[in-house]
Structures are given as C-alpha cells and as structure tokens.
Write an enzyme that holds these catalytic residues in place. Structure first.
Site, PDB file in Angstrom:
ATOM      1  N   ASP A   1     -35.732 -24.172   2.851  1.00  0.00           N
ATOM      2  CA  ASP A   1     -35.449 -24.361   1.427  1.00  0.00           C
ATOM      3  C   ASP A   1     -34.028 -23.880   1.114  1.00  0.00           C
ATOM      4  O   ASP A   1     -33.533 -24.057   0.007  1.00  0.00           O
ATOM      5  CB  ASP A   1     -36.507 -23.708   0.524  1.00  0.00           C
ATOM      6  CG  ASP A   1     -36.607 -22.213   0.689  1.00  0.00           C
ATOM      7  OD1 ASP A   1     -35.914 -21.650   1.554  1.00  0.00           O
ATOM      8  OD2 ASP A   1     -37.382 -21.582  -0.070  1.00  0.00           O
ATOM      9  N   SER A   2     -33.349 -23.317   2.126  1.00  0.00           N
ATOM     10  CA  SER A   2     -31.913 -23.025   1.986  1.00  0.00           C
ATOM     11  C   SER A   2     -31.141 -24.311   1.714  1.00  0.00           C
ATOM     12  O   SER A   2     -29.976 -24.266   1.314  1.00  0.00           O
ATOM     13  CB  SER A   2     -31.385 -22.328   3.243  1.00  0.00           C
ATOM     14  OG  SER A   2     -31.757 -23.037   4.400  1.00  0.00           O
TER      15      SER A   2
ATOM     16  N   ASP B   1     -40.278 -25.859   5.432  1.00  0.00           N
ATOM     17  CA  ASP B   1     -40.303 -24.623   4.634  1.00  0.00           C
ATOM     18  C   ASP B   1     -40.865 -24.966   3.251  1.00  0.00           C
ATOM     19  O   ASP B   1     -40.246 -25.730   2.503  1.00  0.00           O
ATOM     20  CB  ASP B   1     -38.857 -24.138   4.508  1.00  0.00           C
ATOM     21  CG  ASP B   1     -38.751 -22.678   4.142  1.00  0.00           C
ATOM     22  OD1 ASP B   1     -39.782 -21.991   4.094  1.00  0.00           O
ATOM     23  OD2 ASP B   1     -37.609 -22.230   3.926  1.00  0.00           O
TER      24      ASP B   1
ATOM     25  N   LYS C   1     -43.706 -23.248   6.966  1.00  0.00           N
ATOM     26  CA  LYS C   1     -43.346 -21.841   6.787  1.00  0.00           C
ATOM     27  C   LYS C   1     -43.566 -21.478   5.328  1.00  0.00           C
ATOM     28  O   LYS C   1     -43.276 -22.279   4.440  1.00  0.00           O
ATOM     29  CB  LYS C   1     -41.884 -21.600   7.165  1.00  0.00           C
ATOM     30  CG  LYS C   1     -41.437 -20.139   6.931  1.00  0.00           C
ATOM     31  CD  LYS C   1     -40.090 -19.833   7.549  1.00  0.00           C
ATOM     32  CE  LYS C   1     -38.923 -20.076   6.645  1.00  0.00           C
ATOM     33  NZ  LYS C   1     -38.936 -19.333   5.371  1.00  0.00           N
TER      34      LYS C   1
ATOM     35  N   GLU D   1     -43.435 -17.866   2.525  1.00  0.00           N
ATOM     36  CA  GLU D   1     -43.025 -16.467   2.351  1.00  0.00           C
ATOM     37  C   GLU D   1     -44.185 -15.628   1.824  1.00  0.00           C
ATOM     38  O   GLU D   1     -44.965 -16.098   0.988  1.00  0.00           O
ATOM     39  CB  GLU D   1     -41.843 -16.397   1.357  1.00  0.00           C
ATOM     40  CG  GLU D   1     -40.611 -17.130   1.856  1.00  0.00           C
ATOM     41  CD  GLU D   1     -39.427 -17.058   0.892  1.00  0.00           C
ATOM     42  OE1 GLU D   1     -39.486 -16.321  -0.124  1.00  0.00           O
ATOM     43  OE2 GLU D   1     -38.425 -17.747   1.156  1.00  0.00           O
TER      44      GLU D   1
ATOM     45  N   GLU E   1     -36.566 -11.359   7.694  1.00  0.00           N
ATOM     46  CA  GLU E   1     -35.239 -11.599   7.101  1.00  0.00           C
ATOM     47  C   GLU E   1     -34.670 -10.326   6.490  1.00  0.00           C
ATOM     48  O   GLU E   1     -35.321  -9.657   5.674  1.00  0.00           O
ATOM     49  CB  GLU E   1     -35.314 -12.711   6.043  1.00  0.00           C
ATOM     50  CG  GLU E   1     -33.934 -12.973   5.425  1.00  0.00           C
ATOM     51  CD  GLU E   1     -33.792 -14.316   4.720  1.00  0.00           C
ATOM     52  OE1 GLU E   1     -34.761 -15.096   4.673  1.00  0.00           O
ATOM     53  OE2 GLU E   1     -32.668 -14.574   4.231  1.00  0.00           O
TER      54      GLU E   1
HETATM   55  O1  KIV Z   1     -34.637 -21.605   4.187  1.00  0.00           O
HETATM   56  C1  KIV Z   1     -34.172 -21.027   5.177  1.00  0.00           C
HETATM   57  O2  KIV Z   1     -33.115 -21.381   5.718  1.00  0.00           O
HETATM   58  C2  KIV Z   1     -34.907 -19.876   5.695  1.00  0.00           C
HETATM   59  C3  KIV Z   1     -34.270 -19.110   6.803  1.00  0.00           C
HETATM   60  C4  KIV Z   1     -33.288 -18.171   6.244  1.00  0.00           C
HETATM   61  C5  KIV Z   1     -35.258 -18.440   7.659  1.00  0.00           C
HETATM   62  O3  KIV Z   1     -35.942 -19.549   5.223  1.00  0.00           O
END
Ligand code: KIV
Length: 265
Positions: free
Chosen positions: A44-45, A83, A112, A114, A181
């Site tokens: 989600d970055s 993510d 993934k 959180e 992280e």
């Molecule tokens: O979204 C992302 O890039 C992440 C990484 C920092 C692990 O969650």
C-alpha cells in the site's frame, strides 16, 4: 528458477536470507522477478510512491486489485503478496474475507495485513479458508494517526514486550511470515530467534530472516524523503530526468525524429 511458494518461503528460515521488495506494475515487477527477487509485495506504499498521497491511508481496494493483477501477470517465479489497504479489513471480518479472496482471484499468492493480537481471529479464518497471511507488526503505517507520525516502535522494554507478544500471536494464529517495521535491531533479533516463521524486516536491522525495501527507494526513483535505513542500489530518478530533458531538447532542435533511413541511437 522455480516458483517461490509459501512453503518454499517458510523453508528458507535459517538457510537463506531473502531480499524482497515492492512493485506496483507489470514493468517493474517483471524486472524484479527476472532479477531473482523471491517475494514481491504489492504494497500500500503505492499510495505514497505512485499515487502522490502523503500516507498509505487513501489507497482503495480497487487500486490494490488493479496493481496486484498487473504484477501477477508479469511475475513467473516470485511469491506475490497483496497488501490489504486501510479499510479493507477493519470494517468487519466478512468484508475482510471477501477482499482477501478478491486479492487471490486477482493473482496474489498471499495477503499482508497490519496488526498483532487484534487481527489473529482474521488470520485464523483466512488461513483456514486457504488464504496465506503475511502479518505486519511494529510500526504499522496504517496507524500513523494513532502514533502522530511515522515513528519507530518498541523502544521501551514494555513496548518491545508488546511487539514480541504480537509477533508470537500472529505466528500462533497461522501467519506464514511477519513483517517487522521500524523496531530496534535487538528487538527484531529477539523476535527472529523466538519465532519459527520468517521475519521480514524493514528498518529493523540485519538479523531478520528476510528484508523488504520499497522499490522506489531501492532504485533511487524517489526524490522525496528517503528513510535513513534505505540503501539506494541505483539512481534512476536523475537518469530518467536526463533522458526526458535530452528528448525535449532534441525535438526542439529538430534532431529527433531523424530523417528517414538515419541510424537509431
Ligand atoms: O506497503 C509497503 O510497502 C509495506 C512495506 C513497507 C513492508 O508494507
């Protein structure tokens, strides 16, 4: 090279350290895959790296699905992890399940999300339904408003105990790996030793079983703030700007396009 499965990723613990990264489109995902990156996260970055947002919070489920499908179409060997964006698993477990299923239908091998103890019920349910989960504890960017900024976590002994407990809880719930992280390196080392699953560190020191880097940081595509733990393995932003400027100048000068039959450079 053979396909990285969740089982192969798990089996790497203690035998092979894994350099993993993000990608958000087919072009870069293909390059990373062909270069041997074992696991590609459709992070989600992307909200901050490609969509111009200040945080990851605005990323929508449709954007994640579209990016996941693009990455999955290009990747042959890497494990593809989608993510789950903010809001896609916080508003009820049935919606979370439907969104995770959509990620796998878009081509992801795993999702993934959180959270520690609070998401264990969801991890259990997803794993039981055939959806492998890579967990994420420590600094969780989707909680930026709770922290009041992107702040290192687990700095006091009490906070460190909480991160350790969360990591153990997600392992127990069935996660096949866990992202650590921005936690102190000693804490990441303690967690890596305590768990049977793979720890994937980012800003968490060298002892983790695997590492993440955000692709735009790794390639030097990001000219904004670059976290201090990042190593840039290329400087593509300056090279791209040089190419754009050369193109604009050649069109202005009339040297591009060349006359018919002229050699291509
Ligand atoms: O979204 C992302 O890039 C992440 C990484 C920092 C692990 O969650």
């Amino acid at each position: 090279m053979k396909k990285w499965t969740v089982a192969a990723f798990r089996a790497a613990k203690g035998t092979q350290k894994l350099g993993c990264c993000t990608a958000y489109d087919s072009c870069f995902a293909r390059l990373a895959d062909e270069a041997g990156v074992p696991c590609i996260l459709v992070g989600d970055s992307m909200g901050m790296m490609t969509l111009g947002h200040a945080t990851t919070l605005p990323v929508k489920m449709e954007e994640t699905l579209s990016a996941t499908a693009a990455v999955a179409r290009a990747v042959k060997d890497a494990l593809v992890v989608a993510d789950m964006p903010f809001g896609s698993y916080q508003c009820g477990d049935d919606l979370a399940m439907a969104n995770a299923v959509a990620c796998l239908k878009a081509g992801a091998d795993a999702v993934k999300l959180e959270g520690g103890a609070t998401v264990c019920g969801l991890i259990r349910r997803m794993t039981a339904a055939g959806i492998p989960v890579l967990a994420h504890v420590g600094m969780m960017p989707q909680s930026v408003n709770v922290y009041g900024g992107f702040r290192k976590q687990g700095k006091t002994r009490e906070a460190a105990e909480q991160v350790l407990a969360d990591a153990k809880a997600v392992e127990e719930a069935g996660a096949f790996a866990v992202t650590l992280e921005c936690v102190p390196a000693e804490l990441a080392a303690e967690i890596t030793a305590a768990l049977r699953i793979v720890t994937v560190g980012i800003g968490a020191g060298p002892v983790c079983d695997a590492q993440w880097l955000v692709m735009h940081d790794l390639l030097g595509l990001n000219e904004g703030h670059v976290p201090s733990f990042v190593r840039q393995y290329a400087h593509l932003a300056s090279e791209a700007k040089r190419a754009f400027a050369a193109y604009v100048a050649e069109v202005a000068a009339g040297t591009f396009p060349p006359a018919e039959g002229a050699a291509r450079t």
